[in-house]
Design a protein around this motif. Structure first.
Motif, PDB file in Angstrom:
ATOM      1  N   LEU A 183      10.157   6.236   8.828  1.00  0.00           N
ATOM      2  CA  LEU A 183       9.287   5.057   8.935  1.00  0.00           C
ATOM      3  C   LEU A 183       9.438   4.429  10.321  1.00  0.00           C
ATOM      4  O   LEU A 183      10.547   4.370  10.860  1.00  0.00           O
ATOM      5  CB  LEU A 183       9.661   4.032   7.870  1.00  0.00           C
ATOM      6  CG  LEU A 183       9.364   4.442   6.420  1.00  0.00           C
ATOM      7  CD1 LEU A 183      10.165   3.580   5.457  1.00  0.00           C
ATOM      8  CD2 LEU A 183       7.883   4.342   6.110  1.00  0.00           C
ATOM      9  N   GLN A 221       0.853  -1.192   0.000  1.00  0.00           N
ATOM     10  CA  GLN A 221       0.000   0.000   0.000  1.00  0.00           C
ATOM     11  C   GLN A 221       0.886   1.238   0.000  1.00  0.00           C
ATOM     12  O   GLN A 221       1.707   1.423   0.877  1.00  0.00           O
ATOM     13  CB  GLN A 221      -0.908   0.020   1.245  1.00  0.00           C
ATOM     14  CG  GLN A 221      -1.891  -1.140   1.323  1.00  0.00           C
ATOM     15  CD  GLN A 221      -2.898  -1.131   0.174  1.00  0.00           C
ATOM     16  OE1 GLN A 221      -3.474  -0.091  -0.143  1.00  0.00           O
ATOM     17  NE2 GLN A 221      -3.087  -2.282  -0.457  1.00  0.00           N
ATOM     18  N   GLU A 222       0.710   2.107  -1.022  1.00  0.00           N
ATOM     19  CA  GLU A 222       1.528   3.315  -1.100  1.00  0.00           C
ATOM     20  C   GLU A 222       0.856   4.464  -0.359  1.00  0.00           C
ATOM     21  O   GLU A 222      -0.367   4.595  -0.367  1.00  0.00           O
ATOM     22  CB  GLU A 222       1.756   3.703  -2.564  1.00  0.00           C
ATOM     23  CG  GLU A 222       2.753   4.836  -2.709  1.00  0.00           C
ATOM     24  CD  GLU A 222       3.068   5.166  -4.173  1.00  0.00           C
ATOM     25  OE1 GLU A 222       3.962   5.974  -4.400  1.00  0.00           O
ATOM     26  OE2 GLU A 222       2.396   4.608  -5.074  1.00  0.00           O
ATOM     27  N   ASN A 223       1.668   5.304   0.290  1.00  0.00           N
ATOM     28  CA  ASN A 223       1.153   6.496   0.972  1.00  0.00           C
ATOM     29  C   ASN A 223       0.571   7.452  -0.071  1.00  0.00           C
ATOM     30  O   ASN A 223       1.188   7.681  -1.112  1.00  0.00           O
ATOM     31  CB  ASN A 223       2.305   7.175   1.736  1.00  0.00           C
ATOM     32  CG  ASN A 223       1.795   8.167   2.746  1.00  0.00           C
ATOM     33  OD1 ASN A 223       1.121   9.133   2.409  1.00  0.00           O
ATOM     34  ND2 ASN A 223       2.121   7.939   4.006  1.00  0.00           N
ATOM     35  N   ARG A 259       9.820   7.368   0.453  1.00  0.00           N
ATOM     36  CA  ARG A 259      10.133   6.741   1.749  1.00  0.00           C
ATOM     37  C   ARG A 259      10.772   5.386   1.465  1.00  0.00           C
ATOM     38  O   ARG A 259      10.103   4.481   0.975  1.00  0.00           O
ATOM     39  CB  ARG A 259       8.861   6.515   2.585  1.00  0.00           C
ATOM     40  CG  ARG A 259       8.213   7.780   3.123  1.00  0.00           C
ATOM     41  CD  ARG A 259       6.928   7.429   3.859  1.00  0.00           C
ATOM     42  NE  ARG A 259       6.248   8.600   4.374  1.00  0.00           N
ATOM     43  CZ  ARG A 259       5.436   9.380   3.646  1.00  0.00           C
ATOM     44  NH1 ARG A 259       5.209   9.108   2.368  1.00  0.00           N
ATOM     45  NH2 ARG A 259       4.849  10.430   4.203  1.00  0.00           N
ATOM     46  N   SER A 276       7.003   4.289  -0.589  1.00  0.00           N
ATOM     47  CA  SER A 276       6.238   5.214  -1.440  1.00  0.00           C
ATOM     48  C   SER A 276       7.213   6.065  -2.233  1.00  0.00           C
ATOM     49  O   SER A 276       8.384   6.203  -1.872  1.00  0.00           O
ATOM     50  CB  SER A 276       5.322   6.104  -0.592  1.00  0.00           C
ATOM     51  OG  SER A 276       6.067   6.946   0.254  1.00  0.00           O
ATOM     52  N   CYS A 280       9.834  13.533   3.257  1.00  0.00           N
ATOM     53  CA  CYS A 280       8.662  13.176   4.057  1.00  0.00           C
ATOM     54  C   CYS A 280       8.849  13.744   5.468  1.00  0.00           C
ATOM     55  O   CYS A 280       9.976  14.035   5.883  1.00  0.00           O
ATOM     56  CB  CYS A 280       8.447  11.657   4.089  1.00  0.00           C
ATOM     57  SG  CYS A 280       9.854  10.730   4.696  1.00  0.00           S
ATOM     58  N   ASP A 319       0.452  10.607  -0.326  1.00  0.00           N
ATOM     59  CA  ASP A 319       1.227  11.807  -0.699  1.00  0.00           C
ATOM     60  C   ASP A 319       2.350  11.511  -1.689  1.00  0.00           C
ATOM     61  O   ASP A 319       2.951  12.420  -2.264  1.00  0.00           O
ATOM     62  CB  ASP A 319       1.791  12.507   0.549  1.00  0.00           C
ATOM     63  CG  ASP A 319       2.776  11.624   1.324  1.00  0.00           C
ATOM     64  OD1 ASP A 319       3.264  10.628   0.766  1.00  0.00           O
ATOM     65  OD2 ASP A 319       3.053  11.959   2.490  1.00  0.00           O
ATOM     66  N   ARG A 320       2.665  10.205  -1.899  1.00  0.00           N
ATOM     67  CA  ARG A 320       3.659   9.740  -2.867  1.00  0.00           C
ATOM     68  C   ARG A 320       5.056  10.356  -2.674  1.00  0.00           C
ATOM     69  O   ARG A 320       5.841  10.447  -3.616  1.00  0.00           O
ATOM     70  CB  ARG A 320       3.181   9.985  -4.313  1.00  0.00           C
ATOM     71  CG  ARG A 320       1.957   9.181  -4.657  1.00  0.00           C
ATOM     72  CD  ARG A 320       1.508   9.377  -6.088  1.00  0.00           C
ATOM     73  NE  ARG A 320       0.304   8.618  -6.357  1.00  0.00           N
ATOM     74  CZ  ARG A 320       0.291   7.377  -6.815  1.00  0.00           C
ATOM     75  NH1 ARG A 320       1.429   6.748  -7.026  1.00  0.00           N
ATOM     76  NH2 ARG A 320      -0.847   6.750  -7.052  1.00  0.00           N
TER      77      ARG A 320
END
Length: 599
Positions: free
Chosen positions: A287, A186-188, A194, A216, A283, A190-191
């Motif tokens: 993480l 699953q990608e964040n 990360r 992401s 970002c 805001d793209r």
């Protein structure tokens, strides 16, 4: 390829349950490697891994698989070690995945580390695909293993895939299960870039190569990136994936597992567990999920030849890039010269590091007896921690000493339970719980001091149970203990290289053992040499090396007996005088021989 068609997974299991063999079969089934390129244990790159039959480093590989639904999927596999000392490698690999294949040997059943690795996978909320390996063996009992999956691990038996990695049975079923059961990354929204750095190696020509999982955004050659831990900016020189060789790519996208080469030149710059992000559009925060690894076992490592000190320092720096759990600081010893105080996760980890120093860097090293971290409360109310006997405080200043304890899970056949309990008690431990797993095996939950399981506990467990016993441990804090510093005195002078911290009840036995070893390696002198083990001011063990004898009466061919007596008395006085002023010469190889057999 879109993120929807990407699957990231790991293989976890007890040591020697067939993880690396399954990795080989998966690469062959997906045509990632040709038959000409294939060799047994392909992902075990180190000679050391092949010799010992264990995985030490995790090895990623990207595969493409044409599934039964007609779509081509990108499968990123992260192979993991199985030995308890390398559980930090397993945790790091699992943090970069969405699913895990849990392998169970159909002939041996669920083992202690199977349970421990499953807990690590559950902590990361991964989808578990159980696989019963080695079903082609005559001793395989699939029905019993399925029952164990349900009873011990709470995994539905119908989810298990019967397979044999060696014979190639069930490989396609495993690949289909990965595609259907493991969710895509699953990608964040805001793209923003990360990347999680889950491993790294040092290349002599290109510097630090970081192994990354892109959560992401995208990363490509020429891009400026920064690391959260150091806040330093780098230009990306190359990105790529593992097939299993390093294969350059134009770009790494969300969900990819690959490598990034930026202009990092030193060990200090590469932090495993760090987050890589874009320099221009970073970002907001790193993480989650990584914690600093704390070494539990300490030992001094010294070069045999003092001129190799700088070379050893450089070699350790390169090893640290490759192994985040290995730490070292400089120290010096009167007997051994300049060296390093090194921290390890366990005894196997220590053995592997020493072997890699010898093989990869041609370093000839010796190590001191391993010790653990002790917490000390002083009479003035202050606290301190020590991992080196040299810094052990005076007895009168100590209010309490606490040693690290571990919770140990031991699985043994029922007939060996009495022997096992005896071993645990001998090691100052206590059995808190016994649980019957099936009609053959029991699981003991014990609490033991870490220092007692370091050296020979696992070896004795294996020999007592004829190889059927298995163990896993986790740290569970500190408890008060009667620990003392034991010095070895040679001709009355303490030799710090042989000093250790031991439990008061075991000081005498260990003192006798060390004194007898020293007696064998220290050469004879012209006077009697006393080897003593001392705790505080009390001598607890002693050995004596007899004096070399010179026949001073050989020149007397006759005459009165008083003439011979006079010569012997003169020799006796000379020896007494020499004992007062004489210095015992301990050769370098004596340290090497005693410390190498210190276990």
């Amino acid at each position: 390829m879109s993120t929807e068609l990407t699957r990231n997974f790991s293989i976890i299991a007890h040591i020697d349950h067939g993880k690396t063999t399954l990795s080989d079969r998966l690469m062959e089934a997906t045509s990632t490697i040709t038959e000409r390129e294939s060799s047994a244990q392909l992902l075990d790159a180190m000679d050391l891994e092949r010799e010992k039959g264990i995985t030490i480093k995790s090895h990623p590989v990207a595969m493409e698989y044409l599934a039964r639904d007609g779509k081509t999927y990108k499968l990123n596999l992260l192979d993991t070690p199985g030995h308890v000392d390398f559980s930090y490698e397993v945790a790091r690999s699992l943090a970069a995945c969405e699913g895990a294949i849990l392998m169970v040997d159909a002939a041996q059943g669920v083992e202690a580390q199977t349970v421990a690795n499953l807990h690590l996978a559950h902590a990361q909320n991964l989808v578990i695909i159980p696989v019963l390996n080695k079903i082609d063996l005559p001793a395989a009992d699939v029905a019993k293993c399925k029952k164990q999956l349900e009873d011990i691990l709470a995994i539905p038996a119908e989810d298990a895939i019967p397979a044999s990695a060696k014979a190639g049975i069930g490989i396609e079923d495993i690949l289909e299960a990965i595609v259907s059961r493991v969710p895509p990354p699953q990608e964040n929204p805001d793209r923003l870039l990360r990347c999680s750095v889950f491993d790294s190696i040092y290349d002599t020509y290109r510097g630090v190569v970081s192994y990354v999982r892109v959560f992401s955004g995208t990363v490509k050659k020429g891009q400026k990136v920064k690391l959260f831990a150091t806040h330093k900016t780098y230009e990306v020189k190359e990105v790529g994936v593992f097939t299993p060789k390093m294969t350059p790519r134009d770009v790494l996208v969300a969900g990819d597992v690959g490598y990034v080469i930026a202009n990092m030149k030193s060990a200090d710059e590469a932090k495993i567990g760090d987050t890589l992000t874009d320099h221009v559009h970073p970002c907001a925060e790193p993480l989650p999920g990584y914690k600093e690894i704390q070494p539990m076992v300490f030992s001094g490592i010294y070069p045999v030849d003092a001129s190799d000190y700088e070379a050893l320092k450089t070699a350790m720096g390169k090893l640290q890039i490759n192994d985040a759990a290995f730490t070292f600081t400089t120290e010096s010893s009167t007997a051994l010269g300049f060296g390093f105080r090194c921290g390890f996760l366990g005894l196997l980890h220590m053995e592997i590091i020493q072997e890699r120093l010898r093989r990869e860097f041609n370093m000839d090293v010796i190590s001191t007896y391993p010790s653990v971290i002790y917490q000390i409360s002083h009479t003035d109310g202050s606290e301190s921690i020590i991992d080196n006997p040299t810094y052990f405080p005076e007895t009168q200043t100590i209010a309490e000493i606490r040693e690290p304890v571990v919770k140990v899970y031991i699985m043994v056949p029922g007939e060996y339970i009495g022997d096992m309990m005896q071993l645990v008690m001998e090691k100052r431990g206590e059995v808190s719980n016994t649980e019957t797993i099936d009609d053959l095996r029991v699981m003991l939950s014990c609490v033991l001091p870490l220092s007692e399981i370091l050296v020979d506990f696992n070896d004795r467990l294996k020999s007592m149970t004829r190889g059927y016993g298995s163990m896993d441990y986790e740290h569970s804090g500190y408890r008060a203990a009667k620990m003392v510093k034991m010095d070895m005195l040679i001709a009355g002078d303490p030799v710090e290289a042989f000093s250790t911290i031991v439990h008061r009840d075991k000081a005498e036995a260990y003192g006798r053992l060390l004194a007898s070893k020293l007696k064998d390696v220290i050469p004879q002198h012209l006077f009697v040499v006393a080897i003593q083990a001392a705790v505080g001011g009390k001598i607890v063990a002693r050995e004596s090396i007899s004096a070399m004898r010179k026949n001073v009466t050989a020149k007397c061919y006759g005459g009165d007996i008083t003439r011979k007596r006079k010569l012997l008395e003169k020799q006796k006085e000379g020896k007494k005088k020499m004992k007062m002023f004489g210095k015992v010469n301990i050769p370098q190889d004596a340290f090497i021989r005693v410390l190498k057999s210190g276990d």
